[in-house]
Scaffold this motif. Structure first.
Motif, PDB file in Angstrom:
ATOM      1  N   SER A  80      29.051  -3.694 -33.751  1.00  0.00           N
ATOM      2  CA  SER A  80      27.427  -3.287 -32.822  1.00  0.00           C
ATOM      3  C   SER A  80      27.885  -2.315 -32.664  1.00  0.00           C
ATOM      4  O   SER A  80      26.234  -1.609 -31.443  1.00  0.00           O
ATOM      5  CB  SER A  80      27.937  -3.868 -31.622  1.00  0.00           C
ATOM      6  OG  SER A  80      27.241  -4.718 -30.832  1.00  0.00           O
ATOM      7  N   GLU A  82      24.007   1.394 -32.521  1.00  0.00           N
ATOM      8  CA  GLU A  82      23.423   1.791 -31.758  1.00  0.00           C
ATOM      9  C   GLU A  82      23.426   3.253 -31.974  1.00  0.00           C
ATOM     10  O   GLU A  82      22.525   4.523 -31.025  1.00  0.00           O
ATOM     11  CB  GLU A  82      24.627   1.599 -30.074  1.00  0.00           C
ATOM     12  CG  GLU A  82      24.772   0.699 -29.364  1.00  0.00           C
ATOM     13  CD  GLU A  82      23.040   0.106 -29.148  1.00  0.00           C
ATOM     14  OE1 GLU A  82      22.218   1.045 -29.001  1.00  0.00           O
ATOM     15  OE2 GLU A  82      22.962  -1.489 -28.783  1.00  0.00           O
ATOM     16  N   THR A  92      23.969  -8.957 -31.307  1.00  0.00           N
ATOM     17  CA  THR A  92      22.562  -9.283 -30.545  1.00  0.00           C
ATOM     18  C   THR A  92      21.755  -8.029 -31.048  1.00  0.00           C
ATOM     19  O   THR A  92      20.840  -8.002 -30.035  1.00  0.00           O
ATOM     20  CB  THR A  92      23.360  -9.041 -28.948  1.00  0.00           C
ATOM     21  OG1 THR A  92      23.527  -8.333 -28.501  1.00  0.00           O
ATOM     22  CG2 THR A  92      24.102 -10.766 -28.682  1.00  0.00           C
ATOM     23  N   ASN A  93      22.572  -6.843 -31.386  1.00  0.00           N
ATOM     24  CA  ASN A  93      21.373  -5.931 -31.226  1.00  0.00           C
ATOM     25  C   ASN A  93      21.488  -5.511 -33.168  1.00  0.00           C
ATOM     26  O   ASN A  93      20.554  -4.436 -33.305  1.00  0.00           O
ATOM     27  CB  ASN A  93      22.026  -4.662 -30.548  1.00  0.00           C
ATOM     28  CG  ASN A  93      23.720  -4.035 -31.035  1.00  0.00           C
ATOM     29  OD1 ASN A  93      23.925  -5.197 -32.180  1.00  0.00           O
ATOM     30  ND2 ASN A  93      23.415  -2.582 -31.122  1.00  0.00           N
ATOM     31  N   TYR A  94      21.101  -6.832 -33.115  1.00  0.00           N
ATOM     32  CA  TYR A  94      20.260  -6.153 -34.582  1.00  0.00           C
ATOM     33  C   TYR A  94      19.061  -5.638 -35.158  1.00  0.00           C
ATOM     34  O   TYR A  94      19.021  -5.104 -36.118  1.00  0.00           O
ATOM     35  CB  TYR A  94      20.629  -7.519 -35.556  1.00  0.00           C
ATOM     36  CG  TYR A  94      20.331  -8.486 -35.028  1.00  0.00           C
ATOM     37  CD1 TYR A  94      18.884  -9.009 -36.175  1.00  0.00           C
ATOM     38  CD2 TYR A  94      20.636  -9.527 -34.406  1.00  0.00           C
ATOM     39  CE1 TYR A  94      18.245  -9.449 -35.744  1.00  0.00           C
ATOM     40  CE2 TYR A  94      19.377 -10.329 -34.373  1.00  0.00           C
ATOM     41  CZ  TYR A  94      18.053 -10.504 -34.810  1.00  0.00           C
ATOM     42  OH  TYR A  94      17.598 -12.014 -34.651  1.00  0.00           O
ATOM     43  N   THR A  95      18.769  -5.541 -34.375  1.00  0.00           N
ATOM     44  CA  THR A  95      16.954  -5.853 -34.401  1.00  0.00           C
ATOM     45  C   THR A  95      16.839  -4.000 -34.192  1.00  0.00           C
ATOM     46  O   THR A  95      16.197  -3.205 -34.785  1.00  0.00           O
ATOM     47  CB  THR A  95      15.898  -5.581 -33.082  1.00  0.00           C
ATOM     48  OG1 THR A  95      17.122  -5.411 -32.724  1.00  0.00           O
ATOM     49  CG2 THR A  95      16.195  -7.333 -33.339  1.00  0.00           C
ATOM     50  N   LEU A  96      18.048  -3.493 -33.570  1.00  0.00           N
ATOM     51  CA  LEU A  96      17.979  -1.680 -33.831  1.00  0.00           C
ATOM     52  C   LEU A  96      17.739  -1.361 -35.240  1.00  0.00           C
ATOM     53  O   LEU A  96      17.376   0.141 -35.654  1.00  0.00           O
ATOM     54  CB  LEU A  96      19.421  -0.786 -33.746  1.00  0.00           C
ATOM     55  CG  LEU A  96      19.571  -1.617 -32.250  1.00  0.00           C
ATOM     56  CD1 LEU A  96      21.203  -1.290 -31.732  1.00  0.00           C
ATOM     57  CD2 LEU A  96      18.043  -0.526 -31.455  1.00  0.00           C
ATOM     58  N   ARG A 146      14.313  -0.167 -36.678  1.00  0.00           N
ATOM     59  CA  ARG A 146      13.799   0.868 -35.586  1.00  0.00           C
ATOM     60  C   ARG A 146      14.065   2.410 -36.290  1.00  0.00           C
ATOM     61  O   ARG A 146      13.688   3.453 -36.606  1.00  0.00           O
ATOM     62  CB  ARG A 146      15.023   1.816 -34.020  1.00  0.00           C
ATOM     63  CG  ARG A 146      14.341   2.828 -33.383  1.00  0.00           C
ATOM     64  CD  ARG A 146      14.722   2.901 -32.180  1.00  0.00           C
ATOM     65  NE  ARG A 146      16.465   2.894 -32.071  1.00  0.00           N
ATOM     66  CZ  ARG A 146      17.540   2.932 -31.226  1.00  0.00           C
ATOM     67  NH1 ARG A 146      17.469   2.355 -30.144  1.00  0.00           N
ATOM     68  NH2 ARG A 146      18.970   2.798 -31.310  1.00  0.00           N
TER      69      ARG A 146
END
Length: 360
Positions: A249, A253, A279-283, A286
């Motif tokens: 995770s 970031e 929870t932050n795989y959608t990064l 980007r």
């Protein structure tokens, strides 16, 4: 009390000879990390091969974190689920001492699914993933891990999935483990990446700096997210993940454009009641990045090519074997426990009988 003291006691007073087939079996499914009470020692008659079978004499056995999942009744990596009384799964190196199989000959050294036992009768099926070991000017011991499935995992994960490029700013978790100590050297010495490794404790961090890592992050003593920002202020091009969880995770970031993440293992989650909820795989969106898993058995078609490459890197000094070796079959449960307590560096194996007198 030393976390491994109970395993030392379990091994005490036990030894093998060539007059029986000694085995470690599942006593009960582990609840959390393995304990000595999860294992039972058993001796049986040496099996005899029937037509189309061979008798294998075990020389080395390898250890891997996934073995706890086997003992819990999970069919991980395509292996059959285990129940109390079953011989524990495990790959190793053995010599054929009797053959009634037309394609396999006495004296040959092989590696494959042997189980935690000192002899095995095998029909040498594809399901057992049996391969001939070629000398390649190197000890048979290396075929247990580096010139085996562990080496194939490192090679396939890095090159086929990670597609490393010269100058890649790379992060490697589990850098002091079996796969990690291979990946760090291949990435730095073959692909030309700048590798920062993550490991637990000052001793391991010092070791990985000798194995191609330009820097090290001690997850036991540092805030990993802060350390990643320090070591990779301009982002991460390539992340080789052996641990999953919070470290994965944190890496998400700090991705550079078109970064690549290789999902090899998730040891931080193996003893958890449930998988980690990322929870932050959608990064990934980007930065136009990708996250790709792989299964080592899907890369078996390149076995000989990869083994030849790895052997050549050993001979020319770009790849140094890093092995933690327990002496004696009776210490197999101890060797497995070390994988979960941070007590090992490099590939973990057990010398059951050591090197063969002759092999071909």
């Amino acid at each position: 009390m030393n976390a491994l003291a109970g395993f030392e006691a379990l091994a005490a007073g036990r030894a093998i000879d060539d007059d029986a087939n000694y085995q470690w079996r599942v006593a009960r499914a582990p609840a959390g990390l393995p304990t000595p009470e999860d294992f039972v020692w058993h001796d049986a008659d040496i099996p005899q091969p029937r037509p189309g079978e061979v008798l294998l004499k075990t020389l080395y056995l390898g250890l891997a974190p996934v073995m706890r999942m086997y003992m819990q009744g999970g069919g991980a990596a395509g292996e059959a689920a285990l129940y109390p009384g079953d011989v524990i799964h495990g790959r190793g190196v053995a010599q054929i001492i009797k053959s009634r199989h037309p394609d396999w000959h006495e004296g040959e050294i092989v590696q494959g699914q042997l189980g935690w036992q000192t002899y095995k009768v095998s029909a040498m099926t594809t399901g057992e993933k049996m391969f001939r070991c070629r000398p390649l000017g190197l000890p048979a011991m290396l075929s247990c891990k580096l010139l085996g499935m562990t080496g194939l995992s490192a090679h396939a994960g890095l090159f086929a999935c990670g597609e490393p490029r010269q100058g890649d700013r790379m992060i490697l978790s589990g850098a002091a483990g079996g796969v990690g100590t291979i990946v760090s050297q291949l990435a730095a010495n073959v692909a030309g990446c700048d590798v920062v490794g993550i490991a637990g404790g000052a001793r391991k961090c010092a070791t990985i700096r000798t194995l191609g890592c330009s820097g090290a992050i001690d997850y036991q003593a540092e805030d990993v997210a802060v350390a990643l920002a320090t070591h990779r202020p301009d982002g991460i091009d390539l992340y080789f993940d052996n641990v999953g969880g919070d470290i994965l995770s944190a890496v998400l970031e700090r991705l550079a454009m078109r970064a690549r993440i290789v999902l090899c293992g998730s040891i931080s989650e193996y003893a958890a009641d449930s998988g980690y909820a990322l929870t932050n795989y959608t990064l990934l969106r980007r930065t136009d990045s990708r996250m790709q898993g792989f299964f080592v058995y899907n890369h078996l078609d390149r076995w000989d090519v990869v083994m030849d490459e790895l052997a050549s890197y050993i001979h020319d000094g770009r790849l140094r074997p890093v092995q933690d070796i327990e002496q004696g079959f009776e210490r197999m449960p101890l060797a497995l426990a070390k994988l979960y307590t941070g007590g090992n560096i490099g590939t973990q194996l057990c010398s059951v009988r050591g090197e063969p007198g002759e092999w071909r």
